[in-house]
Design a protein around this motif. Structure first.
Motif, mmCIF file in Angstrom:
data_model
loop_
_atom_site.group_PDB
_atom_site.id
_atom_site.type_symbol
_atom_site.label_atom_id
_atom_site.label_comp_id
_atom_site.label_asym_id
_atom_site.label_seq_id
_atom_site.Cartn_x
_atom_site.Cartn_y
_atom_site.Cartn_z
ATOM 1 N N ARG A 82 41.341 -14.957 49.075
ATOM 2 C CA ARG A 82 42.640 -14.284 49.062
ATOM 3 C C ARG A 82 43.771 -15.297 49.072
ATOM 4 O O ARG A 82 44.785 -15.116 48.402
ATOM 5 C CB ARG A 82 42.755 -13.362 50.264
ATOM 6 N N THR A 128 28.013 -13.559 58.930
ATOM 7 C CA THR A 128 29.176 -12.678 58.890
ATOM 8 C C THR A 128 30.461 -13.482 58.984
ATOM 9 O O THR A 128 31.411 -13.259 58.238
ATOM 10 C CB THR A 128 29.105 -11.665 60.049
ATOM 11 N N PHE A 129 30.474 -14.446 59.918
ATOM 12 C CA PHE A 129 31.646 -15.319 60.043
ATOM 13 C C PHE A 129 31.919 -16.048 58.735
ATOM 14 O O PHE A 129 33.053 -16.140 58.274
ATOM 15 C CB PHE A 129 31.413 -16.354 61.153
ATOM 16 N N ILE A 144 36.071 -14.800 52.212
ATOM 17 C CA ILE A 144 37.019 -13.783 51.742
ATOM 18 C C ILE A 144 38.455 -14.243 51.994
ATOM 19 O O ILE A 144 39.323 -14.121 51.125
ATOM 20 C CB ILE A 144 36.731 -12.438 52.440
ATOM 21 N N ASP A 145 38.708 -14.824 53.170
ATOM 22 C CA ASP A 145 40.056 -15.317 53.474
ATOM 23 C C ASP A 145 40.480 -16.382 52.466
ATOM 24 O O ASP A 145 41.604 -16.371 51.964
ATOM 25 C CB ASP A 145 40.094 -15.901 54.893
ATOM 26 N N ARG A 148 33.419 -13.855 56.132
ATOM 27 C CA ARG A 148 34.830 -13.613 56.446
ATOM 28 C C ARG A 148 35.689 -14.792 55.987
ATOM 29 O O ARG A 148 36.745 -14.615 55.374
ATOM 30 C CB ARG A 148 34.954 -13.383 57.944
ATOM 31 N N GLU A 156 42.593 -6.321 57.660
ATOM 32 C CA GLU A 156 42.745 -4.870 57.504
ATOM 33 C C GLU A 156 41.450 -4.130 57.839
ATOM 34 O O GLU A 156 41.458 -2.906 57.957
ATOM 35 C CB GLU A 156 43.225 -4.521 56.094
ATOM 36 N N ALA A 186 27.840 -10.055 50.559
ATOM 37 C CA ALA A 186 27.926 -8.912 51.471
ATOM 38 C C ALA A 186 26.649 -8.078 51.400
ATOM 39 O O ALA A 186 26.131 -7.633 52.426
ATOM 40 C CB ALA A 186 29.145 -8.062 51.124
ATOM 41 N N ILE A 210 35.251 -9.147 63.636
ATOM 42 C CA ILE A 210 35.464 -10.473 63.040
ATOM 43 C C ILE A 210 35.771 -10.413 61.558
ATOM 44 O O ILE A 210 35.851 -11.445 60.915
ATOM 45 C CB ILE A 210 34.235 -11.389 63.276
ATOM 46 N N GLY A 211 35.971 -9.236 60.983
ATOM 47 C CA GLY A 211 36.243 -9.145 59.551
ATOM 48 C C GLY A 211 37.675 -9.531 59.210
ATOM 49 O O GLY A 211 38.433 -9.963 60.065
ATOM 50 N N PRO A 212 38.056 -9.375 57.920
ATOM 51 C CA PRO A 212 39.441 -9.639 57.510
ATOM 52 C C PRO A 212 40.404 -8.671 58.201
ATOM 53 O O PRO A 212 39.984 -7.603 58.677
ATOM 54 C CB PRO A 212 39.425 -9.389 56.006
ATOM 55 N N VAL A 226 30.468 -4.806 63.933
ATOM 56 C CA VAL A 226 30.678 -6.248 64.090
ATOM 57 C C VAL A 226 31.825 -6.699 63.187
ATOM 58 O O VAL A 226 32.694 -7.476 63.589
ATOM 59 C CB VAL A 226 29.389 -7.029 63.746
ATOM 60 N N TRP A 227 31.839 -6.170 61.948
ATOM 61 C CA TRP A 227 32.899 -6.513 60.991
ATOM 62 C C TRP A 227 34.261 -6.067 61.519
ATOM 63 O O TRP A 227 35.292 -6.652 61.204
ATOM 64 C CB TRP A 227 32.585 -5.842 59.645
ATOM 65 N N THR A 283 21.123 -7.718 58.101
ATOM 66 C CA THR A 283 21.396 -6.914 59.299
ATOM 67 C C THR A 283 20.314 -5.865 59.505
ATOM 68 O O THR A 283 19.856 -5.642 60.628
ATOM 69 C CB THR A 283 22.762 -6.221 59.171
ATOM 70 N N ARG A 291 39.707 -4.904 60.599
ATOM 71 C CA ARG A 291 39.481 -5.050 62.040
ATOM 72 C C ARG A 291 40.046 -3.865 62.810
ATOM 73 O O ARG A 291 41.038 -3.261 62.396
ATOM 74 C CB ARG A 291 40.124 -6.356 62.537
ATOM 75 N N TRP A 322 39.294 -2.743 49.204
ATOM 76 C CA TRP A 322 38.686 -3.062 50.496
ATOM 77 C C TRP A 322 37.692 -4.192 50.279
ATOM 78 O O TRP A 322 37.121 -4.337 49.189
ATOM 79 C CB TRP A 322 37.980 -1.841 51.067
ATOM 80 N N ASP A 323 37.436 -4.968 51.347
ATOM 81 C CA ASP A 323 36.514 -6.088 51.173
ATOM 82 C C ASP A 323 35.089 -5.552 50.954
ATOM 83 O O ASP A 323 34.807 -4.389 51.250
ATOM 84 C CB ASP A 323 36.585 -7.036 52.373
ATOM 85 N N PRO A 324 34.204 -6.390 50.401
ATOM 86 C CA PRO A 324 32.879 -5.886 49.999
ATOM 87 C C PRO A 324 32.056 -5.328 51.155
ATOM 88 O O PRO A 324 31.275 -4.394 50.934
ATOM 89 C CB PRO A 324 32.196 -7.107 49.373
ATOM 90 N N VAL A 325 32.209 -5.870 52.360
ATOM 91 C CA VAL A 325 31.409 -5.354 53.477
ATOM 92 C C VAL A 325 31.843 -3.927 53.806
ATOM 93 O O VAL A 325 31.001 -3.036 54.008
ATOM 94 C CB VAL A 325 31.545 -6.273 54.714
ATOM 95 N N LEU A 342 26.549 -3.376 61.546
ATOM 96 C CA LEU A 342 27.260 -4.384 60.754
ATOM 97 C C LEU A 342 28.743 -4.037 60.650
ATOM 98 O O LEU A 342 29.611 -4.891 60.810
ATOM 99 C CB LEU A 342 26.641 -4.487 59.357
ATOM 100 N N THR A 357 31.208 -12.703 46.386
ATOM 101 C CA THR A 357 31.367 -12.179 47.750
ATOM 102 C C THR A 357 30.667 -10.837 47.885
ATOM 103 O O THR A 357 30.105 -10.542 48.937
ATOM 104 C CB THR A 357 32.849 -12.018 48.129
ATOM 105 N N LEU A 358 30.683 -10.055 46.820
ATOM 106 C CA LEU A 358 29.986 -8.769 46.880
ATOM 107 C C LEU A 358 28.486 -8.996 47.069
ATOM 108 O O LEU A 358 27.836 -8.320 47.879
ATOM 109 C CB LEU A 358 30.248 -7.970 45.607
#
Lengths: 173, 244
Positions: A78, A67-68, A74-75, A71, B83, A19, B79-81, B75-76, A26, B85, B30-33, B72, A15-16
């Protein structure tokens, strides 16, 4: 690092990397958008501009979908980790309560748990700072309290629970 | 069974089953983004505030990269995870003040995303970054760094026509002051320059407060707030180091 943690670490690295790729995409999209806006001011009617604007719009959409997708990945990751933790916690509870049912002493519980984890007598003795004879005697008492013939049956006692309908609990939260 | 050693699990994992009503705590990682955009922005701020020459090629490149990274992250934020948003940390000055009060008394509440003061800091930084980038775009006439490099190379070779052509076409297109980048250095361009500078200095002040805030908050709550922002990177570096 335990072997069980490795696939999860690999997915986390994945995932890293995704990203990082998203960041690069982007940046590319932003530069293209800037270029298109520049062209828009110069010559908005040319084929060159229209084509480039379309390509840029496609790129921007692609980044958005990427991006979607990230996400969702990642969900998913988890959710899997949470499920694994629940299963691990549940198995720990089953072992604890079963040890209590069998009436194991605290020392026997420790030895029993180490035996379940696959350590042999010498390793258990080493870890607990006890003589090998002591550990062997404790194991014998554990097996007799549990009503099993030996280590293999002792371990399979708990694996059986995992193979059947057991441990099908929803997370408590 | 013991908890897994090594890298801490992602946010909702640990002890969700055993502890029913635990207080919320910031993410373990925190998530990678979020992590990547955070450190890239930090790098861009450091570069453009300290190391690059204002208006130079590298400065403009870094600014555009910062713009992409900021886009980015925003946008995240939609639509990100959970925590990451915006809905997880709405701007709320009253709550932020309350949080600072708790912090002063040494017992701040914990939160599952940014704490209210940290949230306000994030929004302030994003707003200032956006202002700095937009005024920077006004100062360069919205040209990409590639275009600027091309023009500079042409001028360096003695071909001044790019400047003339550009000014002429901008004037021909519309007379509302788009061509203020080269010819007329006054007006909009000058104002943009002032705003650019003030906003950039404000960013540095906020960055200092941000770092101080992370330190104080970490001490007060006992949660290390830096590690979740570093975690993956650090683990990656450590593992690569082992192989070599």
């Amino acid at each position: 690092m335990t072997p069980a943690a490795d696939p999860r670490a690999a997915r986390r690295r994945q995932t890293l990397a995704l990203a990082a790729f998203l960041v690069v995409q982007t940046l590319a999209a932003v530069f293209f958008v800037g270029d298109v806006i520049g062209d828009l001011r110069a010559n908005p009617a040319s084929i060159h501009f229209i084509f480039e604007a379309l390509v840029t719009a496609a790129l921007a959409l692609g980044v958005l979908f990427g991006t979607f997708a990230l996400r969702r990945t990642i969900d998913l990751l988890r959710a899997q980790e949470a499920a694994l933790d629940v299963a691990r916690g549940a198995l720990g509870e089953v072992i604890d309560s079963q040890f209590a049912d069998w009436g194991l002493t605290p020392a026997e519980r420790d030895v029993g748990l180490l035996a379940l984890k696959g350590l042999d007598v010498a390793e258990i003795a080493d870890m607990r700072g006890a003589a090998q004879g002591t550990v062997r005697a404790q194991l014998t008492r554990i097996y007799s309290k549990a009503g099993v013939t030996g280590r293999a049956q002792f371990a399979s006692w708990f694996v059986e629970d995992l193979l059947g309908e057991g441990l099908r609990r929803a997370p408590a939260s | 069974m013991a908890a897994p050693s090594g890298i801490p699990a992602a946010q909702p994992a640990a002890s969700s089953a055993s502890v029913a009503a635990a207080p919320p705590r910031p993410p373990l990682v925190w998530d990678p983004v979020v992590r990547l955009t955070h450190w890239l922005i930090a790098l861009v701020v450091l570069l453009n505030a300290v190391l690059t020459k204002g208006g130079g090629s590298l400065h403009v490149w870094a600014g555009w990269i910062g713009l992409g990274v900021l886009v980015l992250r925003l946008v995240w934020g939609l639509i990100g995870p959970a925590e990451a948003r915006f809905s997880a940390f709405p701007p709320n000055p009253a709550a932020a003040l309350r949080h600072l009060g708790q912090l002063a008394r040494g017992r701040p509440d914990t939160h599952s995303s940014h704490n209210p003061a940290g949230a306000l800091m994030a929004y302030a930084l994003w707003a200032l970054l956006a202002v700095t980038m937009l005024t920077g775009l006004v100062m360069t006439g919205g040209r990409t760094p590639m275009q600027l490099d091309d023009e500079r190379a042409a001028v360096a070779q003695g071909d001044w026509s790019v400047l003339v052509k550009d000014g002429a076409s901008a004037d021909a297109d519309d007379g509302d002051g788009d061509g203020d980048d080269d010819g007329e250095r006054g007006g909009l361009g000058k104002a943009a320059g002032e705003v650019h500078e003030v906003a950039a200095n404000l960013i540095l002040v906020l960055v200092f407060l941000h770092v101080a805030g992370v330190f104080v908050e970490s001490r007060a709550t006992g949660h290390n707030l830096l590690r979740p922002m570093l975690a993956g990177l650090k683990a990656g570096i450590r593992r690569r180091g082992h192989r070599e």
